[in-house]
Design a protein around this motif. Structure first.
Motif, PDB file in Angstrom:
ATOM      1  N   TYR A  27       4.566  12.574  -4.112  1.00 45.25           N
ATOM      2  CA  TYR A  27       4.376  13.634  -3.120  1.00 45.25           C
ATOM      3  C   TYR A  27       3.306  14.619  -3.556  1.00 45.25           C
ATOM      4  N   ASP A  28       2.550  15.119  -2.586  1.00 41.26           N
ATOM      5  CA  ASP A  28       1.782  16.335  -2.804  1.00 41.26           C
ATOM      6  C   ASP A  28       2.724  17.478  -2.454  1.00 41.26           C
ATOM      7  N   VAL A  29       2.856  18.419  -3.374  1.00 40.77           N
ATOM      8  CA  VAL A  29       3.792  19.510  -3.131  1.00 40.77           C
ATOM      9  C   VAL A  29       3.007  20.771  -2.762  1.00 40.77           C
ATOM     10  N   ILE A  30       3.390  21.401  -1.664  1.00 43.54           N
ATOM     11  CA  ILE A  30       2.785  22.701  -1.311  1.00 43.54           C
ATOM     12  C   ILE A  30       3.917  23.721  -1.180  1.00 43.54           C
ATOM     13  N   VAL A  31       3.802  24.808  -1.928  1.00 47.30           N
ATOM     14  CA  VAL A  31       4.822  25.853  -1.865  1.00 47.30           C
ATOM     15  C   VAL A  31       4.223  27.067  -1.173  1.00 47.30           C
TER      16      VAL A  31
ATOM     17  N   GLU B  19       0.444  23.463 -13.819  1.00 46.43           N
ATOM     18  CA  GLU B  19      -0.558  22.657 -14.502  1.00 46.43           C
ATOM     19  C   GLU B  19      -0.822  21.349 -13.771  1.00 46.43           C
ATOM     20  N   ASP B  20       0.196  20.865 -13.081  1.00 44.78           N
ATOM     21  CA  ASP B  20       0.051  19.631 -12.317  1.00 44.78           C
ATOM     22  C   ASP B  20      -0.695  19.958 -11.016  1.00 44.78           C
ATOM     23  N   PRO B  21      -1.929  19.452 -10.838  1.00 46.90           N
ATOM     24  CA  PRO B  21      -2.728  19.846  -9.668  1.00 46.90           C
ATOM     25  C   PRO B  21      -2.140  19.322  -8.356  1.00 46.90           C
ATOM     26  N   ARG B  22      -1.168  18.425  -8.461  1.00 50.57           N
ATOM     27  CA  ARG B  22      -0.587  17.899  -7.219  1.00 50.57           C
ATOM     28  C   ARG B  22       0.468  18.833  -6.645  1.00 50.57           C
ATOM     29  N   ALA B  23       0.724  19.939  -7.368  1.00 51.98           N
ATOM     30  CA  ALA B  23       1.620  20.966  -6.833  1.00 51.98           C
ATOM     31  C   ALA B  23       0.804  22.234  -6.645  1.00 51.98           C
ATOM     32  N   LYS B  24       0.801  22.728  -5.410  1.00 53.61           N
ATOM     33  CA  LYS B  24      -0.080  23.856  -5.086  1.00 53.61           C
ATOM     34  C   LYS B  24       0.759  25.034  -4.614  1.00 53.61           C
ATOM     35  N   VAL B  25       0.405  26.219  -5.101  1.00 52.83           N
ATOM     36  CA  VAL B  25       1.129  27.411  -4.675  1.00 52.83           C
ATOM     37  C   VAL B  25       0.247  28.202  -3.727  1.00 52.83           C
ATOM     38  N   VAL B  26       0.784  28.566  -2.560  1.00 51.01           N
ATOM     39  CA  VAL B  26       0.048  29.404  -1.613  1.00 51.01           C
ATOM     40  C   VAL B  26       0.862  30.679  -1.405  1.00 51.01           C
ATOM     41  N   LEU B  27       0.298  31.802  -1.854  1.00 53.25           N
ATOM     42  CA  LEU B  27       1.057  33.053  -1.779  1.00 53.25           C
ATOM     43  C   LEU B  27       0.661  33.857  -0.548  1.00 53.25           C
ATOM     44  N   ASN B  28       1.375  34.959  -0.334  1.00 56.04           N
ATOM     45  CA  ASN B  28       1.070  35.839   0.794  1.00 56.04           C
ATOM     46  C   ASN B  28       1.168  35.121   2.135  1.00 56.04           C
ATOM     47  N   THR B  29       1.899  34.036   2.166  1.00 59.62           N
ATOM     48  CA  THR B  29       1.945  33.224   3.381  1.00 59.62           C
ATOM     49  C   THR B  29       3.387  32.897   3.731  1.00 59.62           C
ATOM     50  N   GLN B  30       3.770  33.263   4.948  1.00 66.09           N
ATOM     51  CA  GLN B  30       5.136  33.029   5.383  1.00 66.09           C
ATOM     52  C   GLN B  30       5.186  31.779   6.252  1.00 66.09           C
ATOM     53  N   VAL B  31       6.263  31.032   6.097  1.00 62.49           N
ATOM     54  CA  VAL B  31       6.533  29.955   7.052  1.00 62.49           C
ATOM     55  C   VAL B  31       7.209  30.612   8.245  1.00 62.49           C
ATOM     56  N   THR B  32       6.610  30.489   9.425  1.00 65.24           N
ATOM     57  CA  THR B  32       7.154  31.252  10.556  1.00 65.24           C
ATOM     58  C   THR B  32       7.980  30.404  11.506  1.00 65.24           C
TER      59      THR B  32
ATOM     60  N   MET C 270       0.834  -1.202   0.000  1.00 60.52           N
ATOM     61  CA  MET C 270       0.000   0.000   0.000  1.00 60.52           C
ATOM     62  C   MET C 270       0.869   1.253   0.000  1.00 60.52           C
ATOM     63  N   SER C 271       0.557   2.145  -0.892  1.00 59.88           N
ATOM     64  CA  SER C 271       1.380   3.344  -0.891  1.00 59.88           C
ATOM     65  C   SER C 271       0.546   4.541  -0.476  1.00 59.88           C
ATOM     66  N   THR C 272       1.021   5.275   0.473  1.00 57.96           N
ATOM     67  CA  THR C 272       0.314   6.486   0.857  1.00 57.96           C
ATOM     68  C   THR C 272       1.100   7.664   0.315  1.00 57.96           C
ATOM     69  N   ARG C 273       0.403   8.690  -0.120  1.00 55.89           N
ATOM     70  CA  ARG C 273       1.078   9.864  -0.654  1.00 55.89           C
ATOM     71  C   ARG C 273       1.686  10.669   0.470  1.00 55.89           C
ATOM     72  N   LYS C 274       2.857  11.190   0.201  1.00 50.19           N
ATOM     73  CA  LYS C 274       3.539  11.992   1.212  1.00 50.19           C
ATOM     74  C   LYS C 274       3.424  13.468   0.874  1.00 50.19           C
ATOM     75  N   THR C 275       3.794  14.287   1.832  1.00 51.69           N
ATOM     76  CA  THR C 275       3.686  15.734   1.622  1.00 51.69           C
ATOM     77  C   THR C 275       5.062  16.383   1.602  1.00 51.69           C
ATOM     78  N   LEU C 276       5.284  17.171   0.568  1.00 56.69           N
ATOM     79  CA  LEU C 276       6.541  17.893   0.442  1.00 56.69           C
ATOM     80  C   LEU C 276       6.226  19.381   0.520  1.00 56.69           C
ATOM     81  N   VAL C 277       6.786  20.040   1.516  1.00 56.08           N
ATOM     82  CA  VAL C 277       6.528  21.469   1.679  1.00 56.08           C
ATOM     83  C   VAL C 277       7.759  22.251   1.219  1.00 56.08           C
ATOM     84  N   VAL C 278       7.519  23.277   0.413  1.00 53.72           N
ATOM     85  CA  VAL C 278       8.613  24.145  -0.013  1.00 53.72           C
ATOM     86  C   VAL C 278       8.391  25.510   0.628  1.00 53.72           C
TER      87      VAL C 278
END
Ligand SMILES: Cc1cc2nc3c(=O)[nH]c(=O)nc-3n(C[C@H](O)[C@H](O)[C@H](O)COP(=O)(O)OP(=O)(O)OC[C@H]3O[C@@H](n4cnc5c(N)ncnc54)[C@H](O)[C@@H]3O)c2cc1C
Ligand code: SF4
Lengths: 862, 122
Positions: free
Chosen positions: A32-36, A70-83, A1-9
């Motif tokens: 990976y699901d990528v969130i930037v 274009e790849d929906p598995r990579a998501k961009v979140v702007l105006n947001t700082q990693v604190t 069984m493979s579970t998707r992992k999360t990659l945060v940029v």
């Protein structure tokens, strides 16, 4: 069984974006699901080109128009700082108060400008130069500012100074070190650069230390600011050991950058002594589920302030996450850039730190050129160098360093002044000049020398270089000039044996003497009866000045090359192709149908051209009038595809249809094409108009390119495709249509007047002392006072335009030429035959001269 | 001698002189062959084979006519090699030549005759 992992940029800057791209392209998003998270209000953009924001706007700089991949598995979140990072829980805290879990975290937080603790640094109108928002704030402040100062004379500081200067603020640059660009260039190079910059009207203060920034007191400001905003604004800069205060309204700090490693420090990751997150060669930090890339990272303890190494790090990190073995092993810190029109390059061991290395310096204080090569003790290898004022040889020199190629015998040749704008001078002897015939520079120079060749035709005959496509002719000319000058001989500017004049001189002589025919020109200034070089050149000059019919017997009828002579383009089997004008590439269905019918009825091969029109091939000479009769009746006119003249003005669909368009590019293209149609010039001319900065019409690859802006049009000149492509350069920005045409009129006429025969706008501009800067002076500032005259000449051209084909059809005398045989006008030439490919005709190649050539049978056929 | 030598002068009329443009060529059909006929500035008339051996096409008549030194020449319209109007010799490539023909003008009519023989060069 493979579970998707999360990659945060963390960070959506240049390198973060490159990493996500690589992750998508290389299939990391399968796992990976990528969130930037990006702290800036906009998606990643080209920071390297930040200064051009003022010219092209934010949209053009964006790397991700639309803001999502274009790849929906990579998501961009702007105006947001990693604190904050919680390494135990594997979560990051975000500025919106939420947290996000990660399996892998990639830090791509970049760097921040360093602001030294100078008193007054928190005053209003003190800026840094890193983001589009910074530039917007500077632009706003510049509206009311008289003077500004940039603290820091490095690469970025000079960019910032350039921007201030362009915003029409009196600009000062302050540098603590004794020279500008201390990291890249040496004292002499820095001094040359300083002179260049001062010549542009900026003031440079080197070796001075800023003591504090002075602000207005509230009382002083009341007058100036009616809104009552009396916060302290900058009023001046005080240097140490100097009592006078430099009055300025803007201060920009550009005193270096610091890696943004605070997040890493706070969660206990190892950092380098001089800042930056320590990473292994595969970009892992001391926590193996956290990577760091770009300017925030310090592989081997060293941070890299350039984008190329950052991109390599992004690739390495993606590779490592996929189980690859890529490693980052340092980077070449060579730089080449153009600062305020000044070329600066530094590469390899620029400071001659290698033991025993020698320096070779060429410097010309008047021209503002400084070049230094660092070579090995035994003079066999190039180790590095510095080029200021002319970096045209960088392309050759830098590979010589990295490839360890042996130095040529006289290494000083590599930095001797280039003759009029060809990068080719200074190229090694092995370099190929003519690629059609495979002739090297060495062979050509040897032939010039050994055979004592003195003109280009002789070089062609002797070496066969330039005999096929001819595109290297200008290089041959440069080599000839160089070789002749070396031998202390003068080079004749004569265009051929019949005239001792250059094209430009002939242009002026014809104009002054009002010489309206070849006979008159030859009688006044030439000898003999002309040739295939001078005749078309003079025909072109006469057409530019008098705009008569090109088949007019009394003036230019016998001068034209076969294309002009038959108002069509000669193809390989002696047939012609026909191109009706389709202004701006806009055409009605009815007209398209006419073209289709004509091509079908005359059995022509059809192809869409690069200039957005339709070319019909395979027409016999005697068919041309019939073909054109049909075309003219349908409202078409000559497309001048056969002439050294305006070809097309290509356009994108623009704001009438396109979602992004800001101006009507099609309408503008049509207007320009109709304005300049029929204009004869030293070489073909092409134009382009794009409806916004996305540049779909590729206008900057044209002799003149127009790109719409929110406020009007940007005009670029001197571009072309072909064997030596050139990008057009900015001549004027945000101008209205009338100004645009005024500048274009002047530009084109000045080119027509002064260019060499068969010289395109790009090489012509290169040959002018000062290049685009000179063109700007003449066209925009009217430095020669020629503006009105050039405009009048263009107006005359526009007024006297008529369709050559229509006029030809109306004149039996001109039509007489269009026969297969003078004694058998209806008989098709038996030498022409076709075969078919892909459902259309194409010429049959005759490998043997048919039965021609042995003898003519006379008498009754047996 | 072969059967193609001159018969009764062997000249056939192709056009009137005033049909030829000065310093341009015209193509004439002479016994099924394409011949390029030129009229120079001083009203001399020349005839060459119309076939250009470099481009392998029938185009010589459409080239530019001029002089190199004293030599009247036509430049092929395709790749621009020059041919001596008098002999057909290529001025840019010694080994190459194209046929040249006798021509004369009688009563304003241009007549093309037999092929001229030239001593082999080189
Ligand atoms: C004017 C100028 C000219 C330049 N010219 C050149 C040049 O000619 N050649 C060259 O090679 N380089 C040049 N550079 C340098 C080049 O731009 C940088 O090397 C490159 O941008 C580095 O990319 P990066 O992704 O590491 O950093 P950045 O592009 O700065 O991206 C980092 C991003 O992360 C964001 N961020 C930071 N912290 C957080 C956080 N905690 N949470 C969320 N987001 C965060 C930042 O806001 C930023 O958007 C120039 C730079 C400037 C400013
Ligand atoms: S350049 Fe033209 S077609 Fe391309 S996006 Fe802009 S307006 Fe649209």
């Amino acid at each position: 069984m493979s579970t998707r992992k999360t990659l945060v940029v963390a960070g959506h800057g240049m390198v973060g974006h490159r990493f996500v791209q690589a992750a998508i392209e290389r299939g990391l998003t399968e796992r990976y699901d990528v969130i930037v998270y990006g702290e800036e209000p906009r998606e990643a953009y080209d920071r390297v080109a930040l200064t051009s924001y003022y010219e092209v706007g934010a949209d053009a700089l964006s790397f991700l128009p639309g803001g999502q991949y274009e790849d929906p598995r990579a998501k961009v979140v702007l105006n947001t700082q990693v604190t904050a990072i919680d390494r135990d829980a594997k979560t990051v805290a975000l500025s919106d108060g939420t947290t996000q879990a990660y399996d892998v975290l990639v830090l791509a937080t970049g760097a921040a400008p360093f602001v030294p603790p100078v008193p007054g640094k928190d005053l209003q109108n003190v800026f840094v130069y890193r983001t589009i928002e910074d530039l917007q704030a500077i632009e706003e402040a510049a509206k009311t500012a008289k003077a500004g100062v940039v603290i820091g004379g490095g690469l970025l500081g000079l960019e910032a100074a350039n921007a201030l200067h362009q915003l029409e603020v009196e600009t000062h640059v302050v540098e603590l070190a004794p020279r500008l660009m201390a990291v890249q260039v040496d004292d002499a190079g820095g001094a040359t650069l300083k002179r260049h910059i001062e010549r542009l009207g900026l003031t440079v203060h080197t070796g001075v230390m800023t003591e504090y920034i002075e602000g207005y007191t509230d009382a002083e400001l009341v007058d100036e600011d009616a809104e009552g905003n009396t916060d302290g604004k900058v009023s001046g800069l005080k240097f140490k050991d100097n009592d006078e205060v430099l009055p300025v309204d803007i201060v920009i700090f550009s005193a270096g950058i610091r890696p943004r490693d605070q997040l890493a420090r706070d969660c206990g990751l190892e950092v380098a002594e001089r800042g930056g997150i320590l990473v292994s060669p595969n970009m892992q930090t001391s926590d193996e589920s956290i990577y760091a890339i770009g300017e925030c990272a310090a592989p081997g303890g060293r941070m890299y302030g350039l984008v190329a190494p950052g991109y390599s790090m992004a690739e390495v990190a993606a590779d490592h996450l996929l189980g690859g073995a890529g490693e980052f092993l340092g980077a070449d810190m060579s730089t080449k850039l153009k600062l305020m029109g000044v070329d600066v390059a530094s590469f390899g061991d620029a400071f001659a730190t290698t033991e025993g290395s020698l320096e070779l310096v060429y410097s010309d204080a008047v021209a503002g050129i400084y070049k230094k090569l660092v070579i090995s003790e035994d003079c066999t290898q190039l180790l590095g160098g510095i080029l200021v004022g002319d970096a045209s040889s960088y392309g050759i020199l830098r590979p010589m360093v990295s490839s360890g190629m042996a130095l040529p015998e006289n290494p000083e040749d590599l930095i001797l002044p280039a003759s009029r704008g060809t990068a080719q001078i200074g190229m090694p002897d092995e370099a190929q000049v003519c690629s059609c015939m495979n002739v090297t520079k060495g062979e050509i120079c040897k032939a010039i020398h050994d055979e004592e060749l003195t003109d280009v035709p002789a070089i062609k005959q002797c070496t066969k270089a330039g005999t096929v496509c001819g595109s290297c002719t200008n290089i041959l000319k440069n080599l000839l000039t160089e070789e002749m000058e070396k031998a202390g001989k003068a080079v004749s500017k004569a265009i051929c044996e019949h005239f001792d004049h250059s094209r430009q001189e002939l242009f002026d002589l014809i104009k002054i003497g009002k010489l309206a025919s070849f006979d008159a020109v030859v009688a006044a200034h030439g000898t003999g009866r002309g040739c295939d070089i001078c005749k078309p050149a003079i025909a072109s000059i006469l057409a530019s000045q008098f705009n008569g019919h090109v088949l007019d017997k009394k003036t230019v009828g016998s001068l034209q090359d076969t294309n002009d002579a038959y108002l069509a383009n000669l193809q390989k089997n002696g047939t012609y192709s026909v191109v009706p004008r389709i202004p701006g590439g806009e055409i009605t269905p009815e007209k398209l149908i006419v073209i289709g019918e004509v091509a079908r009825d005359f059995g022509l091969y059809t192809k869409i051209t690069g200039g957005q029109r339709i070319d019909m091939f395979g027409a016999r000479v005697e068919q041309l009038p019939d073909i054109w009769k049909r075309l003219v009746e349908a409202g078409f006119e000559s497309g001048h595809a056969y002439g050294k003249s305006l070809r097309t003005v290509k356009s994108c669909v623009g704001s009438e249809w396109c979602r992004y368009g800001v101006q009507e590019s099609v309408a503008m293209a049509i207007e320009l094409e109709l304005r300049y149609r029929g204009l004869r010039s030293p070489h073909k001319l092409k134009g382009g108009v794009s409806g916004c900065a996305r540049e779909c019409a590729e206008a900057r690859g044209k002799d003149f390119g127009v790109i719409a802006t929110e406020k009007g049009w940007n005009l670029y000149v001197g571009g072309n495709g072909g064997a030596i492509p050139a990008h057009a350069q900015l001549l004027a920005s945000d101008v209205d249509s009338a100004t645009l045409m005024k500048y274009l009129d002047r530009f084109l006429m000045y080119y027509i007047r002064t260019a060499d025969r068969l010289q395109r706008t790009s090489t012509w501009m290169d040959s002018l002392d000062g290049g685009i800067v000179r063109v700007k002076e003449i066209v925009v500032d009217d430095a020669l006072g020629l503006g009105a005259e050039l405009e009048a000449e263009m107006a005359q051209h526009i007024d006297s335009y008529f369709d050559e084909w229509k006029a030809t059809l109306e004149d039996p005398e001109k039509l007489a030429r269009f026969v297969s045989f003078i004694n058998a006008p209806g008989t098709p030439d038996p030498n022409i035959s076709f075969t078919e490919d892909r459902g259309q005709i194409r010429p049959v190649n005759f490998d043997e001269p048919v039965s021609l050539g042995s003898s003519i049978p006379v008498g009754a056929p047996q | 001698m072969t059967s193609t030598t001159t018969v009764s002068g062997g000249f056939i009329p192709v056009c009137r002189l005033d049909q030829l443009e000065v310093e341009r060529g015209a193509t004439a059909l002479v016994h099924g062959q394409a011949v390029a006929v030129f009229r120079t500035y001083d009203d001399q008339v020349f005839a060459l084979g119309n076939y250009d051996p470099f481009s392998k096409s029938s185009v010589i008549a459409r080239g530019i006519v001029g002089t190199r030194g004293e030599t009247p020449f036509v430049a092929s319209p395709v790749y621009k090699q020059a041919f001596d109007l008098r002999t057909g010799a290529c001025l840019d490539d010694e080994g190459v030549s194209i046929p040249s023909y006798e021509v004369k003008v009688e009563d304003g009519v241009v007549l093309v005759g037999p092929r001229l023989k030239h001593p082999k060069r080189g």
